[in-house]
Design a protein around this motif. Structure first.
Motif, PDB file in Angstrom:
ATOM      1  N   LEU A 371       0.832  -1.200   0.000  1.00  0.00           N
ATOM      2  CA  LEU A 371       0.000   0.000   0.000  1.00  0.00           C
ATOM      3  C   LEU A 371       0.870   1.255   0.000  1.00  0.00           C
ATOM      4  O   LEU A 371       0.549   2.258  -0.654  1.00  0.00           O
ATOM      5  N   ALA A 372       1.989   1.197   0.734  1.00  0.00           N
ATOM      6  CA  ALA A 372       2.907   2.338   0.805  1.00  0.00           C
ATOM      7  C   ALA A 372       3.536   2.608  -0.555  1.00  0.00           C
ATOM      8  O   ALA A 372       3.693   3.776  -0.956  1.00  0.00           O
ATOM      9  N   ALA A 373       3.900   1.551  -1.271  1.00  0.00           N
ATOM     10  CA  ALA A 373       4.500   1.727  -2.601  1.00  0.00           C
ATOM     11  C   ALA A 373       3.521   2.415  -3.540  1.00  0.00           C
ATOM     12  O   ALA A 373       3.894   3.292  -4.335  1.00  0.00           O
ATOM     13  N   GLN A 374       2.241   2.034  -3.449  1.00  0.00           N
ATOM     14  CA  GLN A 374       1.222   2.675  -4.278  1.00  0.00           C
ATOM     15  C   GLN A 374       1.037   4.141  -3.866  1.00  0.00           C
ATOM     16  O   GLN A 374       0.891   5.026  -4.719  1.00  0.00           O
ATOM     17  N   ALA A 375       1.058   4.402  -2.546  1.00  0.00           N
ATOM     18  CA  ALA A 375       0.926   5.778  -2.053  1.00  0.00           C
ATOM     19  C   ALA A 375       2.115   6.622  -2.478  1.00  0.00           C
ATOM     20  O   ALA A 375       1.959   7.802  -2.822  1.00  0.00           O
ATOM     21  N   ASN A 376       3.304   6.039  -2.475  1.00  0.00           N
ATOM     22  CA  ASN A 376       4.503   6.763  -2.911  1.00  0.00           C
ATOM     23  C   ASN A 376       4.393   7.153  -4.383  1.00  0.00           C
ATOM     24  O   ASN A 376       4.769   8.262  -4.782  1.00  0.00           O
ATOM     25  N   ALA A 377       3.870   6.233  -5.191  1.00  0.00           N
ATOM     26  CA  ALA A 377       3.743   6.502  -6.626  1.00  0.00           C
ATOM     27  C   ALA A 377       2.759   7.639  -6.892  1.00  0.00           C
ATOM     28  O   ALA A 377       2.932   8.410  -7.840  1.00  0.00           O
TER      29      ALA A 377
END
Length: 389
Positions: A371-377
């Motif tokens: 979820l964090a990787a998606q939020a970072n993107a």
């Protein structure tokens, strides 16, 4: 003796309120000096005095509850003095009485006040609405089993036009915190000023939906006195009417400015308490899903709101029983310091981006890392998207 001091430390916030009251009554440069004194007290105090990680057991919690209730008359007096300071008349002969009691010509000082000090009065009064009103109202409206605390808490929130907080925060935010479904949780990369508007609008919509469901279950009409959202807004309008009665539209607008600044402070605090956190709404809320701080002055004068990690893990725990969780993810500093940093977006992102990445590494579950990787993107912040595999 030591236990007495533990009770006494939570009365420090009343002292802060009395300093603000004295500054507003004294008028002129004293208003700006009072504002500066409050800011220095918090920012320097938190910087120099370190953390408070004590967890004493209080055998007389009623004292601490009554202390919370005392916030309402204190805030009412502060706001009255602030509106009086901007009114053309000596309402209730307030200035004359001050002069009679102290020998200080409060009316002359008020009438000679430079416009810049009136701006300081708005900032100082809004700050008191945030600290004495919203923070105390937050604690009291969590006590859903206590009708007196709920009533006092909602009146405190009425000063910032935010009685819906008692609905959305307790029944919405605490359920959906750190997820995309929570209006108060700021996604990575969001600007604090946009968050103030977005969280306010979405929070009001969420509160209305929650109240609509509650009334439907009870078979009561949405457009009736049973609707706590409507009652709450009427409470705030009554306060505006009182300000108008004190000094016409200029006094009413002055109060509205103070209240909106107090509301903005709440949303800034929401911003910094959960910025960038991610969670699957189907999983339990853990201490890692809030930014925490144990700075001594903030903790003592804000009823341990600083111990936010424990508060969200167990929202029904009274403030005096919250644990410090020193191993939880930590804010930049104490609350006033972090508020100032949040209001400078480039500085905020410079300081928080490393903290967010550290949260991903040390606190997030495997699912939360995805979820964090998606939020970072989605964040638009280049430093959050550097491949660290």
């Amino acid at each position: 003796m030591m236990m007495f001091l533990h009770y006494l430390k939570y009365f420090m916030f009343h002292g802060v309120g009395l300093i603000a009251l004295a500054a507003l009554v004294a008028g002129g440069p004293w208003i700006s000096l009072g504002l500066a004194a409050v800011l220095v007290f918090y920012i320097v105090g938190d910087g120099l005095l370190g953390d408070d990680t004590t967890t004493p057991t209080f055998k007389h919690p009623t004292i601490l509850t009554v202390q919370l209730w005392m916030a309402l008359p204190l805030l009412a007096l502060i706001v009255f003095a602030a509106v009086w300071s901007f009114s053309p008349d000596d309402v209730l002969s307030f200035g004359a009485r001050i002069t009679e009691l102290t020998g200080y010509d409060a009316l002359s000082a008020r009438d000679a006040t430079f416009w810049g000090h009136h701006v300081s009065a708005v900032v100082l009064t809004g700050l008191m609405i945030g600290i004495i009103g919203t923070i105390t109202g937050h604690e009291l409206t969590h006590r859903t089993w206590d009708p007196v605390s709920l009533l006092v808490g909602r009146w405190l929130l009425a000063f910032s036009f935010d009685t819906v907080f008692s609905i959305e925060h307790v029944y919405g935010h605490h359920r959906y915190v750190s997820t995309t479904e929570d209006p108060a949780t700021a996604p990575r990369g969001r600007n604090v000023y946009f968050h103030i508007l977005a969280s306010t609008l979405k929070g009001n919509v969420s509160a209305w939906k929650i109240e609509k469901r509650r009334l439907s279950r009870k078979g009561q009409s949405l457009w009736s006195w049973h609707n706590a959202v409507i009652r709450g807004h009427l409470m705030s309008l009554l306060l505006v009417a009182f300000a108008f009665a004190m000094g016409g539209w200029q006094a009413a607008l002055f109060f509205v400015a103070c209240g909106l600044w107090g509301k903005a402070l709440l949303e800034i605090v929401n911003y910094m308490e959960h910025y960038g956190m991610v969670r699957n709404p189907e999983t339990p809320v853990q201490p890692r899903h809030s930014w925490n701080t144990n700075k001594r002055i903030s903790s003592w004068t804000m009823f341990n709101l600083t111990r936010h990690s424990h508060h969200h893990a167990q929202g029904e725990v009274p403030y005096q029983d919250l644990k410090p969780f020193p191993e939880a993810p930590m804010m930049i500093s104490g609350y006033l310091t972090t508020i100032v940093v949040a209001m400078i977006p480039p500085l905020w992102h410079k300081l928080m981006t490393p903290k967010v990445l550290d949260w991903d590494r040390r606190f997030a579950s495997d699912e939360e890392r995805q979820l964090a990787a998606q939020a970072n993107a989605r964040s638009g912040i280049a430093a959050l998207n550097i491949d660290r595999s």
